[in-house]
Enzyme design. Structure first.
Site, mmCIF file in Angstrom:
data_model
loop_
_atom_site.group_PDB
_atom_site.id
_atom_site.type_symbol
_atom_site.label_atom_id
_atom_site.label_comp_id
_atom_site.label_asym_id
_atom_site.label_seq_id
_atom_site.Cartn_x
_atom_site.Cartn_y
_atom_site.Cartn_z
ATOM 1 C CD GLU A 89 -28.515 18.963 -2.288
ATOM 2 O OE1 GLU A 89 -29.578 19.288 -1.707
ATOM 3 O OE2 GLU A 89 -27.800 19.783 -2.916
ATOM 4 C CG HIS A 123 -29.035 23.028 -1.493
ATOM 5 N ND1 HIS A 123 -29.139 22.243 -2.619
ATOM 6 C CD2 HIS A 123 -29.220 24.310 -1.894
ATOM 7 C CE1 HIS A 123 -29.383 23.012 -3.666
ATOM 8 N NE2 HIS A 123 -29.435 24.263 -3.254
ATOM 9 C CB CYS A 153 -3.706 2.214 -1.922
ATOM 10 S SG CYS A 153 -3.017 1.532 -0.416
ATOM 11 C CD GLU A 184 -7.818 2.151 -8.583
ATOM 12 O OE1 GLU A 184 -8.587 2.317 -7.628
ATOM 13 O OE2 GLU A 184 -6.706 1.585 -8.465
ATOM 14 C CE LYS A 201 -4.921 3.492 -6.280
ATOM 15 N NZ LYS A 201 -5.787 2.366 -5.862
ATOM 16 C CE1 TYR A 218 -7.039 -2.004 -6.452
ATOM 17 C CE2 TYR A 218 -8.052 -4.174 -6.555
ATOM 18 C CZ TYR A 218 -7.059 -3.340 -6.092
ATOM 19 O OH TYR A 218 -6.082 -3.844 -5.268
ATOM 20 C CB CYS A 223 -0.941 -0.003 1.210
ATOM 21 S SG CYS A 223 -1.977 1.482 1.295
#
Length: 446
Positions: A440, A435, A46, A180, A49, A176, A41
């Site tokens: 939302e 908002h 990760c 990616e 990346k 993935y 990682c």
């Protein structure tokens, strides 16, 4: 008396967490790492990346800036600058992880360790060390297929060290990592062709969300070759690659990245010598307490091939240390684990997909919001986001949340709490919207 109470093989996310926590409980702990402290990682996964993903986002952000009044006279990308800055950050993190272990009095051996028995390991230097408990946390590595010319291809590990960006790149895979890097290289200006042996991408994610990513990717210019496989790679005199294909025409390219899966790191580990059972894919077999068939040997993280995610490895390492050194026994709950794909745009999900829910529950309700983010409207970008709630049709409990759009992974972390807490659609409806935000939409679906 053994040399240590705990010896950890592998200083990745799971191993570091287990070592640090066990030591904090008073255990005598050592850890061995043959590469760099931090594991996949931090060093080659990760973290670097995600930094490339951040860098890639500026390509579209700079284009959009003009509609927001910003004058960007020249857009020029320097790969070497980003690459070197990312590698520098990786180096800093390795130092931080090493310091964490040292501060917790964990003895670090910067060399390979292999099992030679149920309570002993041998270091590459030849030294034998004994321990009451041994934890295997060696992770996994990219799977590279056996085919002619494979030496001309790269895995995700090498992408962070490329001398220059390829003008054309083939990415083999449908998971993935493949999607990616397809987004990253496209945003950096490479022509990307994604090759997949089936027509299924991102297996396990909601199909409606995946379909939206494919649509957006095609509009951006990413090329897809489904039901296609790479048979051989030939390097030409000019350095380019001729790729012999099955299922489509041959392709001429400058680089090939294989992202077709990951393989547990158990080769040469000494599992046979210690009597540790290994599965068909090389994974260490463990029970719910991370214990192998040998009572003194345990394993956590990707090497077990259960759920290959960094936060899961960390939780497994924590549970192991708490249970066997902290007198606080507990097991990892693998239900409702959120996950994300840092594609362009990113997608994320938690809980059951619509298909999974129909198979398991029978009666299912779904609510969707298909909208164009406010920023995209002013920027003149037609890219639309999609949010989806999956409900148990009998109870109205929200059993899945899936989304694709800007910042989807950031929003998903909070949504995952709601699914884990078994909240109902009425709880979402009763929550006042924040908002104006994209998030939302989660409480406005009717």
């Amino acid at each position: 008396m053994a040399d240590f109470d705990l010896f950890v093989i592998g200083a990745g996310s799971g191993g570091v967490r287990a070592a640090r926590v066990a030591s904090s409980y008073g255990a005598r702990v050592a850890i061995a790492e043959e590469h760099k402290v931090g594991g996949t990682c931090v060093i080659r996964g990760c973290v670097p990346k995600k930094l490339l993903v951040y860098g890639a986002h500026f390509a579209e952000d700079l284009d959009d800036a003009a509609m927001f009044g910003w004058d960007v006279p020249e857009k020029r990308f320097d790969w070497a600058v980003l690459r070197d800055n990312v590698l520098s950050e990786v180096g800093r993190l390795e130092g931080a992880y090493t310091e964490t272990l040292t501060n917790h009095d964990v003895t670090i051996f910067k060399e390979r360790a292999t099992l030679i028995g149920s309570n002993s390991v041998r270091l590459a230097s030849g030294k034998t060390i004994t321990a009451e408990k041994i934890l295997i946390a060696t992770g996994a590595r990219p799977l590279m297929p056996e085919l002619p010319g494979i030496e001309h291809a790269i895995s995700s590990n090498e992408t962070f060290h490329l001398e220059k960006l390829p003008k054309r790149i083939i990415i083999a895979g449908g998971g993935y990592i493949a999607n990616e890097f397809a987004g990253i290289f496209h945003q950096f200006g490479s022509h990307v062709t994604l090759v997949n042996r089936t027509d299924v991408l991102l297996r396990g994610y909601d199909q409606q969300v995946v379909d939206r990513l494919i649509q957006i990717s095609i509009r951006k210019g990413i090329e897809f070759k489904f039901h296609a496989t790479i048979e051989a790679i030939e390097k030409r005199n000019d350095g380019s690659l001729h790729v012999r294909m099955t299922g489509c025409d041959d392709i001429h390219t400058d680089q090939i990245l294989f992202a077709v899966g990951r393989q547990p790191n158990t080769e040469g580990l000494g599992c046979d010598a210690a009597g540790v059972d290994v599965g068909e894919k090389g994974e260490i077999k463990v029970d719910a307490d991370n214990r192998t068939n040998v009572p003194s040997i345990f394993a956590v993280g990707d090497v077990t091939n259960r759920v290959q995610l960094t936060p899961v490895a960390i939780r497994e390492g924590q549970a192991f240390a708490d249970t066997f050194f902290g007198k606080k026994p507990h097991q990892v709950d693998y239900d409702c684990i959120p996950s994300a794909v840092f594609s362009h745009p990113p997608l994320a999900g938690v809980g059951m997909t619509e298909g999974q829910a129909r198979n398991r529950l029978g009666t299912v309700k779904t609510f969707t919001s298909d909208f164009r983010p406010m920023k995209n409207v002013l920027a003149g970008r037609n890219e639309r986001s999609l949010y989806k709630l999956v409900l148990d049709g009998e109870t109205d409990r929200v059993v899945g949340v899936h989304m694709i759009g800007p910042d989807a992974p950031e929003i998903m972390q909070a949504a995952a709490i709601a699914v884990k807490a078994r909240l109902k659609k009425s709880d979402f409806d009763a929550t006042v919207a924040l908002h104006p935000t994209m998030s939302e939409e989660l409480v406005l679906m009717r």
